[in-house]
Design a protein around this motif. Structure first.
Motif, PDB file in Angstrom:
ATOM      1  N   GLU A 104       0.800  -1.011  -0.303  1.00 22.49           N
ATOM      2  CA  GLU A 104      -0.042  -0.098   0.022  1.00 22.49           C
ATOM      3  C   GLU A 104       0.981   1.171  -0.062  1.00 22.49           C
ATOM      4  OE1 GLU A 104      -3.706   2.071   2.462  1.00 22.49           O
ATOM      5  OE2 GLU A 104      -2.838   0.054   3.140  1.00 22.49           O
ATOM      6  N   SER A 534      -8.804  -2.877   1.973  1.00 22.81           N
ATOM      7  CA  SER A 534      -8.822  -1.616   1.317  1.00 22.81           C
ATOM      8  C   SER A 534     -10.129  -1.023   1.185  1.00 22.81           C
ATOM      9  CB  SER A 534      -8.031  -2.105  -0.048  1.00 22.81           C
ATOM     10  OG  SER A 534      -8.945  -2.657  -0.926  1.00 22.81           O
ATOM     11  N   TYR A 603      -6.182   2.732  -4.093  1.00 20.99           N
ATOM     12  CA  TYR A 603      -5.656   1.343  -3.742  1.00 20.99           C
ATOM     13  C   TYR A 603      -6.451   0.296  -4.228  1.00 20.99           C
ATOM     14  CZ  TYR A 603      -3.011  -2.103  -1.146  1.00 20.99           C
ATOM     15  OH  TYR A 603      -2.447  -3.072  -0.853  1.00 20.99           O
TER      16      TYR A 603
END
Length: 792
Positions: A104, A534, A603
């Motif tokens: 990330e 996420s 992301y």
């Protein structure tokens, strides 16, 4: 006389023998033509030397300007949209200054890149390099000019590219000339045997897709001897020529037979190219992700500067109120000193937010450091007289994902999973090859030969002289076709008793295949886990955006109320200062949460494999040579005109399902998942049931913030560090009065120029407003960030 000469000769021979036995190596030999400069003499063998390489440096390297610092604000703003930033990065990228994986957040790999090698980082050359890689094992032929049969189960073809693997099926020409002479005494009536033999051979051999080898061979043999002197009736001529043309086919019947097993190396090489293309996509995707992350980091740095400016200006206004109260007898020196101390605190925060600092709690990069980081990813000079300013505002729209569709897209579009699936297909082919090697090796060889023998080599002229009589021609005899030969050979070599090596190879291939399949299952599970995290962070960061907006709004109201109480003498100055600090922290926390929300959106697309498509980035094959298109068209016409045979010379089994489809087709390929069992509670019923009874319903309806984009904050650098004028003060959220109507605090607290005369502290002399001590002209300072108050 003769005896003396022989004796002296013996002495000389003895001396030479002793000299050669002992050796003669003087330490300083004598050389003719020796020069005194000794230009070829090196005093050391391992000294540090500079390589003779002539590579032109980039202009962005050699023509860069001095770095931007606190003392250097000589630049102009470069308003850069995010889309243009990504486009510049892709256009300049020869190497991808990033890492593999789906992290990330990635650290800056510039330090690793400088000390690493080209093989450690992805580049635009990697796919072409993989496709043009060749192995070191050459094509070999035996003494008869036949291509050797396959090399068994060696994976040498897998090292190279497709062209290298297809080279195994290229035709190989070979030839040799051999001459020998015999002159040997005999224990026979003939004193000696004299003979001359000359052989000339030319052959072309090709390995077939079925596993066989086809060879066309031409041979000419000349022989001459004196056997007629021993037995005149055994030879009609002293010399003769033998000419032959041979056609030979060698075909395996069990092991290494068939197009599937023989094309496995080619398919493995093509799958290696697929792995390389997927790795290229990973590196490109990570670069785009890093550019967007750096873009929003720079945006937060600008907002951090704006927050520090507001805090500093508020501290100046508060110090002025404290100074006025001190002069009126309603304040204390302690309150004034505390207000001035907070001014320096915000001033230090402003300096750190501009240029960065390694001090604990400070912004390590600042605007200049974050901008340099973005420039590293864009592939441009670290300083070129411009300062990049992000003009795209982060999105504040609430976004929800279809979970089942997101999972399907991640499982189908992820290049990491596609790499693993390609390796699984490679292991499938390796298992087929290993099973084939346990079969007996049964090879059938067919040979057909045309032969001609004559007294002379001579061109074919239709002569009627029979072979091998004086005047006959070998080529005449060959072209008549009267002499033809054939041979059939069957070789059988079964596996060794027990076939332990072959069985171990099969078991090893099965274990490798099982490991790759288990690896794929674990990767899919962990990828979905990361996707779940996420997606959850998207919701969390959005809620934090709304929460920090409410917090900021409340802090603004508190500052206004505290400042009003302080002016009326009902509140101490430390309460006002603390409220200003809380407002500054709430403001920067809002922008950090907003940037993290946009990073989280990116992301999720990153993990789903839709990030490149959403950025309108498409990977396509570059142009080939024109002849390649002509050859491909010719092969297509050949296939369309032919008939497909199920067990003929066709392509192996399917190893690919076709081109990669878009994200909309992923759910139909992977599956749409299953519905969640249990009760679903909307966020309104859980997160927004506030016990205070306030209006906190921003999750569905975003909080309205009358914000000013960075692109509207001026077109030239000016007055960032000295914005003491009526126009700037009026746009500050803090309702501070005009500076011109209030006596300014003495310079002993806000200016370093009066440290030598502390008595001026008690005077009411008006001094200049606070200005930052800077060697750079003030007109080159960055434009101050103007904000409007949040509506109540």
């Amino acid at each position: 006389m003769n005896r003396s000469l022989l004796r002296y000769t013996a002495y000389v021979q003895l001396a030479l023998a002793i000299l050669f036995a002992c050796g003669c190596a003087p330490t300083q030999p004598f050389f003719l033509g020796e020069t005194p400069d000794l230009e070829y003499y090196l005093q050391s063998a391992t000294q540090i030397e500079y390589p003779d390489v002539d590579v032109a440096s980039l202009p962005d390297t050699t023509q860069t300007l001095r770095p931007l610092t606190i003392g250097n604000h000589d630049y102009q703003f470069w308003n850069l949209p995010l889309e243009e930033a990504v486009s510049i990065a892709l256009a300049n990228a020869k190497f991808f200054v990033t890492t593999s994986g789906i992290a990330e957040a990635r650290q800056n790999v510039a330090d690793q890149f400088i000390s690493g090698t080209a093989d450690q980082f992805g580049s635009i050359y990697d796919v072409a390099i993989q496709q043009s890689t060749t192995q070191s094992v050459p094509l070999t032929v035996d003494s008869s000019g036949n291509r050797t049969l396959p090399r068994g189960v060696l994976r040498a073809n897998q090292v190279g590219g497709v062209e290298d693997a297809l080279a195994e099926f290229d035709a190989q020409a070979s030839g040799f000339m051999s001459y020998s002479n015999t002159d040997r005494p005999n224990n026979s009536p003939v004193a000696a045997t004299e003979a001359d033999d000359f052989t000339l051979q030319q052959a072309i051999s090709k390995r077939l897709a079925t596993g066989g080898v086809a060879t066309l061979r031409n041979q000419m043999v000349y022989g001459s001897n004196n056997l007629r002197e021993i037995a005149p009736n055994l030879r009609t001529v002293d010399s003769d020529y033998t000419v032959s043309i041979e056609a030979q086919v060698q075909q395996p019947l069990m092991r290494n037979r068939g197009t599937l097993i023989n094309r496995i190396p080619v398919v493995l090489a093509s799958l290696n190219a697929d792995v390389s293309i997927a790795e290229y996509e990973i590196q490109l995707r990570n670069l785009v992700r890093d550019v967007e992350v750096a873009y929003w980091d720079l945006y937060v740095s600008y907002r951090n500067v704006a927050t520090s400016i507001i805090g500093r200006n508020s501290a100046i206004a508060t110090a002025q109120f404290a100074r006025l109260a001190l002069e009126n007898g309603t304040g204390t020196r302690q309150e004034l000193a505390q207000a001035v101390e907070q001014y320096y605190q915000f001033r230090g925060a402003l300096e750190s937010s501009i240029a960065g600092s390694n001090l604990p709690g400070a912004d390590r990069q600042g605007v200049y450091g974050a901008e340099r980081r973005l420039r590293e990813l864009l592939g441009i000079s670290p300083t070129d007289g411009r300062l990049i300013r992000p003009i795209d505002e982060p999105s504040i729209a609430r976004l929800e994902y279809d979970w089942n569709e997101s999972v399907a897209q991640a499982l189908y579009l992820s290049p990491e999973l596609r790499q693993t699936k390609t390796r699984i297909k490679q292991q499938d082919l390796e298992l087929i090859s290993a099973k084939n090697q346990i079969l007996p090796e049964v090879n059938l060889s067919l040979l057909y030969r045309w032969v001609g023998v004559g007294d002379h080599l001579g061109p074919p002229s239709g002569s009627s002289v029979a072979p091998v009589l004086p005047g006959s021609s070998a080529l005449d005899t060959l072209t008549t076709g009267n002499f033809q030969e054939g041979a059939i050979r069957l070789e059988v070599t079964p596996a060794a008793f027990g076939a332990r090596r072959e069985l171990a190879r099969i078991r090893n291939a099965k274990l490798r295949l099982a490991r790759e399949r288990a690896n794929l299952q674990e990767k899919e599970r962990l990828l979905v886990s990361r996707l779940s995290d996420s997606v959850a962070k998207v919701a969390t960061h959005y809620q934090l955006v709304q929460t920090n907006a409410q917090r900021w709004q409340a802090a603004e109201q508190e500052v206004e109320a505290r400042l009003a109480e302080f002016k009326n003498g009902r509140s101490p100055v430390n309460v006002v200062l603390q409220s200003q600090q809380r407002r500054a922290q709430a403001q920067i926390d809002y922008y950090r949460a907003l940037a993290e929300y946009n990073k989280s959106l990116n992301y999720v697309d990153y993990l789903k494999g839709t990030m490149l498509a959403n950025n309108n980035i498409v990977l396509r094959e570059g142009p080939w040579n024109k002849k390649a298109y002509w050859d491909a068209l010719e092969r297509a016409r050949e296939r369309s005109a032919g008939h497909e045979l199920q067990y003929g010379v066709t392509r192996p089994g399917v190893v690919r399902t076709g081109p990669l489809r878009d994200a909309a087709s992923a759910a139909a390929i992977i599956g749409s998942g299953t519905a969640t069992h249990g009760e679903t509670i909307v966020p309104d019923g859980v997160m927004l049931n506030d016990p205070l009874g306030l209006n906190l319903d921003p999750y569905r309806s975003p909080v309205e913030i009358n914000d000013q984009p960075l692109s509207e904050m001026g077109d030239r650098p000016a007055d960032l560090l000295n914005p003491i004028d009526g126009s700037n003060i009026q746009t500050m959220p803090t309702p501070a009065p005009s500076i011109q109507s209030i006596p300014t605090p003495p310079s002993v607290m806000l200016n370093q120029s009066t440290q030598s005369n502390p008595a001026k502290w008690q005077t009411s002399e008006k001094v200049k407003a606070v200005s930052y001590s800077d060697s750079a002209p003030i007109e080159y300072a960055p434009q101050p960030v103007r904000r409007k108050a949040i509506p109540q």
